[in-house]
Structures are given as C-alpha cells and as structure tokens.
Design a protein around this motif. Structure first.
Motif, PDB file in Angstrom:
ATOM      1  N   ILE A   1      45.649   5.851  31.995  1.00  0.00           N
ATOM      2  CA  ILE A   1      45.204   5.983  33.383  1.00  0.00           C
ATOM      3  C   ILE A   1      44.108   7.036  33.492  1.00  0.00           C
ATOM      4  O   ILE A   1      43.930   7.868  32.604  1.00  0.00           O
ATOM      5  CB  ILE A   1      46.377   6.334  34.327  1.00  0.00           C
ATOM      6  N   THR A   2      43.383   6.990  34.605  1.00  0.00           N
ATOM      7  CA  THR A   2      42.295   7.940  34.827  1.00  0.00           C
ATOM      8  C   THR A   2      42.846   9.284  35.306  1.00  0.00           C
ATOM      9  O   THR A   2      43.989   9.374  35.783  1.00  0.00           O
ATOM     10  CB  THR A   2      41.321   7.404  35.886  1.00  0.00           C
TER      11      THR A   2
ATOM     12  N   ASP B   1      46.516  11.796  41.774  1.00  0.00           N
ATOM     13  CA  ASP B   1      47.136  11.151  42.938  1.00  0.00           C
ATOM     14  C   ASP B   1      48.649  11.064  42.770  1.00  0.00           C
ATOM     15  O   ASP B   1      49.408  11.291  43.728  1.00  0.00           O
ATOM     16  CB  ASP B   1      46.555   9.750  43.134  1.00  0.00           C
ATOM     17  N   ILE B   2      49.104  10.723  41.567  1.00  0.00           N
ATOM     18  CA  ILE B   2      50.540  10.632  41.298  1.00  0.00           C
ATOM     19  C   ILE B   2      51.195  12.009  41.411  1.00  0.00           C
ATOM     20  O   ILE B   2      52.264  12.164  42.037  1.00  0.00           O
ATOM     21  CB  ILE B   2      50.787  10.035  39.893  1.00  0.00           C
TER      22      ILE B   2
ATOM     23  N   GLN C   1      41.877  10.847  37.932  1.00  0.00           N
ATOM     24  CA  GLN C   1      42.069  10.773  39.377  1.00  0.00           C
ATOM     25  C   GLN C   1      43.402  10.113  39.719  1.00  0.00           C
ATOM     26  O   GLN C   1      44.121  10.568  40.616  1.00  0.00           O
ATOM     27  CB  GLN C   1      40.927   9.996  40.029  1.00  0.00           C
ATOM     28  N   SER C   2      43.740   9.039  38.998  1.00  0.00           N
ATOM     29  CA  SER C   2      45.032   8.385  39.226  1.00  0.00           C
ATOM     30  C   SER C   2      46.181   9.346  38.944  1.00  0.00           C
ATOM     31  O   SER C   2      47.173   9.384  39.690  1.00  0.00           O
ATOM     32  CB  SER C   2      45.158   7.148  38.334  1.00  0.00           C
ATOM     33  N   LEU C   3      46.033  10.140  37.887  1.00  0.00           N
ATOM     34  CA  LEU C   3      47.071  11.108  37.542  1.00  0.00           C
ATOM     35  C   LEU C   3      47.207  12.165  38.629  1.00  0.00           C
ATOM     36  O   LEU C   3      48.330  12.522  39.020  1.00  0.00           O
ATOM     37  CB  LEU C   3      46.743  11.766  36.192  1.00  0.00           C
TER      38      LEU C   3
ATOM     39  N   ASN D   1      51.114   2.012  37.604  1.00  0.00           N
ATOM     40  CA  ASN D   1      51.313   1.596  38.996  1.00  0.00           C
ATOM     41  C   ASN D   1      52.704   2.052  39.430  1.00  0.00           C
ATOM     42  O   ASN D   1      53.650   1.269  39.430  1.00  0.00           O
ATOM     43  CB  ASN D   1      51.169   0.083  39.149  1.00  0.00           C
TER      44      ASN D   1
ATOM     45  N   GLY E   1      52.806   5.340  35.076  1.00  0.00           N
ATOM     46  CA  GLY E   1      51.516   5.822  35.548  1.00  0.00           C
ATOM     47  C   GLY E   1      50.544   4.723  35.915  1.00  0.00           C
ATOM     48  O   GLY E   1      49.648   4.928  36.740  1.00  0.00           O
TER      49      GLY E   1
END
Length: 395
Positions: free
Chosen positions: A226-227, A233-234, A229-231, A192, A190
């Motif tokens: 992770i944030t 996006d993934i 938002q990052s989650l 990167n 998560g």
C-alpha cells in the motif's frame, strides 16, 4: 451460489453503486436490511455479555485473542503462527483454539507448519470446553511460575519450556466474547481495511469500527503493498477511535514453492521468473497473493479468483484447465498454476487432477515490518508487557 458470493463480495468493497451492474444494484436494498438486522443482533448479544446475562469464562493462563473487524485477508492465522513460535522460543507452550471454519483449511495449515513442536491445537466451536480438555490432559503453568516467567523475560533471561500449557491463543477471537482474554490484537488488511464501511452482508465489517476501542494492539497487514498515504489514512482512522493504541505493521514474505504431487518438495521462487503464471485462489485477499507472484518476476500473470474458503469441485478444475489453455495460447508457453497453502490444504487431492500442468503451492511467512520506531523486537516486547500487566490485573 459461488457467483452470488462473488457479487456480494464486490458490493461489500464498492462505496458507490451508480455504475454497478443491475444485479448488484438490485441486491443492495436486501443486503442493507440484512445488515441492519445483523447490527441489532450484535448489540443485543453484546449487551447480554456486558450485563453478565451470558457468562464469560476465565482460563487459568494468559489468553491472547487474534482477530479482525472485516472478513478475509487480514493475516489472522499467520499471526497466530508467528505468536505461537515466539512463545515457544520464549519458553511457553501455547494452545491454539480455533473453530475450524469451512473445512478447517487454516487448521490443516497450522498443523502442517507446527507439526512435531510443542504447540497444541484445539478445534471446536465451544472454545472454553476445548481448552478445558487440553488443560486437563496436559496441565497448565501455575500463576506464580508465570510471574517468574514474565520477570525473567523482562530481564532477557532463559526460561525452560514445559509440556504444561502456559498461554492460549484464540484464532479469530475478536467476536468470541464468551472467553475472557488478556490481550486483544486486531489485524487489519491494509489493502482495504473497511470496504464500504457497512456491516455484513452489505459490507465486510463483522463489527462496527467502534470495536477498535477494545483492541490492545493493532497490526496493519500487507503494509508492503500500500501507499504511504493509504497507511496514514488507516493510522488516523485507528487512532480516531483509540489514540493510545500501539500500531505495528506486517507483510507476507514468499519463501518457496512445492509441487502439489509432493508436499515435501522444495521449489525455488526463481522457477516463476520469466514464466507465465495462472494464480488460482479461494482466499480473503487474492490481490495480495497475485501481487506477490508478480513480484517474483513472472513474465505474465493471470488470475482466477473464487470466494474465500470455496471448496474446489470437478467443474472448477475444468475452469482452471480452460483458463490455463487460454493463457498458453496467449503467451506461447505452457503456464505454471500457482495456488496458496490454504487452497492446497482444503483439498490436496483435487489439485492433482490438473496433471497436464505444473501446479505449485506458494509458501509464505508473516514478518513484522519495521516502520518508524516499530520493529519485531518492539512488537514482541509490547506483546509480553501488555500480556503480563493485564493477566495479573484480571487474575
């Protein structure tokens, strides 16, 4: 060589090289060409299996593949251990098949964790041949008995464990196409997951993202770091390739430490509270390791990173010692050096050379993290249901 590996790794996780050092920019054209050739080789190899010009082996028991798309830090081996223990608790004896890459640090860790239990571990590049040796030695649960097992598990009834092998787990199996599998689990880092989006060696991807279509289950690892938002996006990226794929989430939870001079020692995590700590690691996701140490309440945390699977040598120990001395002067107290289990298992003896400092090993375990409607029970249920369905279709 170690410096070159670190430079290539930095390039792999950098999308724009405008401000990169000259060495990085000079390597990009060569890495781009190498990635293109690697991509062509992947397509050829995939086609050979697709058109049956290369043979796929089918084993007589269910096969679970735990793999990834990018190098390092995805939680493959901890997930293999988690699934192994879940199968044992459910009543099946698993056989783990692994290639034993780079000195076998992951194999050594699995053996140390699973020692004394029914789990069997086979090491070798030819996993079909390795599986055959173990199946000949221990036998396997027959198809009708496996059907009974899955039926009983569906009704939450008890199954008595047998020494016979009931399931096979491929550690790092996503790119091992010569062995048929019944369940494909892809692990994603998560922090990167895609790097710069390029294939190796220009990027960290071992296959194009299109390979997500082959996965039956996706697990986003280090989800606690992770944030939101990052989650999102993934998740959107995964579902863009396969809308229906179930997505689960995992994290590494620190449990305790032990001294490198005594692997049976047990040091509470509180030993790091308010301490100065030097994190030394040669793993795929050093950021996650360092963050976990910071979360223990350490007063000051420094880090010394090596490339994944790097085998420590005498000069590395000297570098560690110099960095620890610098930290000691900066913080006015003697630091504690902390390494990961993989680093310890790669060569337990060399870390004992740092005898002027306390050197501890961080022990963590993978946990399925409840998010939205997913939790550990739904993950286990999904695993068993998908495994049973696909095994009986293919057998």
């Amino acid at each position: 060589m170690e410096k070159l590996r670190k430079v290539v790794n930095e390039i792999a996780y950098t999308r724009v090289h405008t401000n990169s050092p000259a060495l990085h920019r000079s390597l990009v054209p060569f890495l781009t060409i190498a990635s293109s050739l690697y991509g062509v080789a992947l397509q050829i190899r995939r086609s050979l299996y697709r058109y049956s010009l290369l043979q796929k082996h089918r084993l007589p028991v269910p096969v679970i593949s735990v793999g990834n798309l990018s190098w390092g830090g995805n939680g493959k081996t901890p997930m293999v251990e988690y699934i192994s223990q879940f199968l044992v608790d459910s009543g099946l004896t698993p056989l783990i098949l692994t290639r034993g890459y780079a000195g076998g640090d992951e194999v050594k860790m699995l053996e140390r964790h699973l020692r004394g239990g029914p789990v069997k571990i086979g090491v070798g590049a030819n996993r079909a041949a390795t599986a055959a040796l173990f199946l000949d030695k221990y036998g396997c649960v027959d198809s009708s008995s496996l059907r009974s097992f899955f039926d009983l598990h569906e009704r939450a009834q008890v199954w008595t464990i047998s020494e016979k092998i009931g399931c096979i787990i491929l550690d790092d199996g996503m790119q091992h196409w010569s062995l048929s599998r019944d369940l494909e689990i892809v692990m994603l880092n998560g922090l990167n997951p895609w790097g710069n989006g390029h294939l190796m060696p220009h990027g960290p991807l071992r296959e194009p993202l299109l390979a997500l279509e082959r996965a039956d289950v996706a697990v986003v690892h280090h989800v606690d770091l992770i944030t939101k938002q990052s989650l999102r996006d993934i998740e959107n990226m995964i579902q863009g390739f396969k809308k229906s794929i179930p997505i689960f989430y995992s994290k590494m939870v620190p449990k305790y430490l032990f001294d490198v001079k005594n692997a049976r020692s047990h040091v509470a995590l509180e030993a790091l509270r308010c301490a100065s700590v030097l994190c030394v690691s040669a793993i795929g996701s050093a950021d996650a390791f360092v963050k976990s140490i910071e979360m223990t309440g350490a007063h000051y945390v420094d880090r010394l990173d090596f490339s994944d699977h790097h085998l420590f040598e005498a000069e590395d120990v000297e570098t560690m010692s110099r960095r620890a001395k610098g930290l000691e002067h900066k913080s006015n107290c003697k630091p504690i050096i902390v390494v990961t289990e993989k680093d310890y298992d790669r060569d337990p003896e060399i870390l004992k050379c740092l005898d002027s400092y306390t050197v501890l090993v961080l022990c963590s375990e993978l946990q399925i993290t409840p998010i939205l409607e997913t939790d550990v029970d739904s993950f286990n249920y999904t695993l068993m249901k998908a495994l049973a369905a696909k095994f009986y279709v293919s057998s």
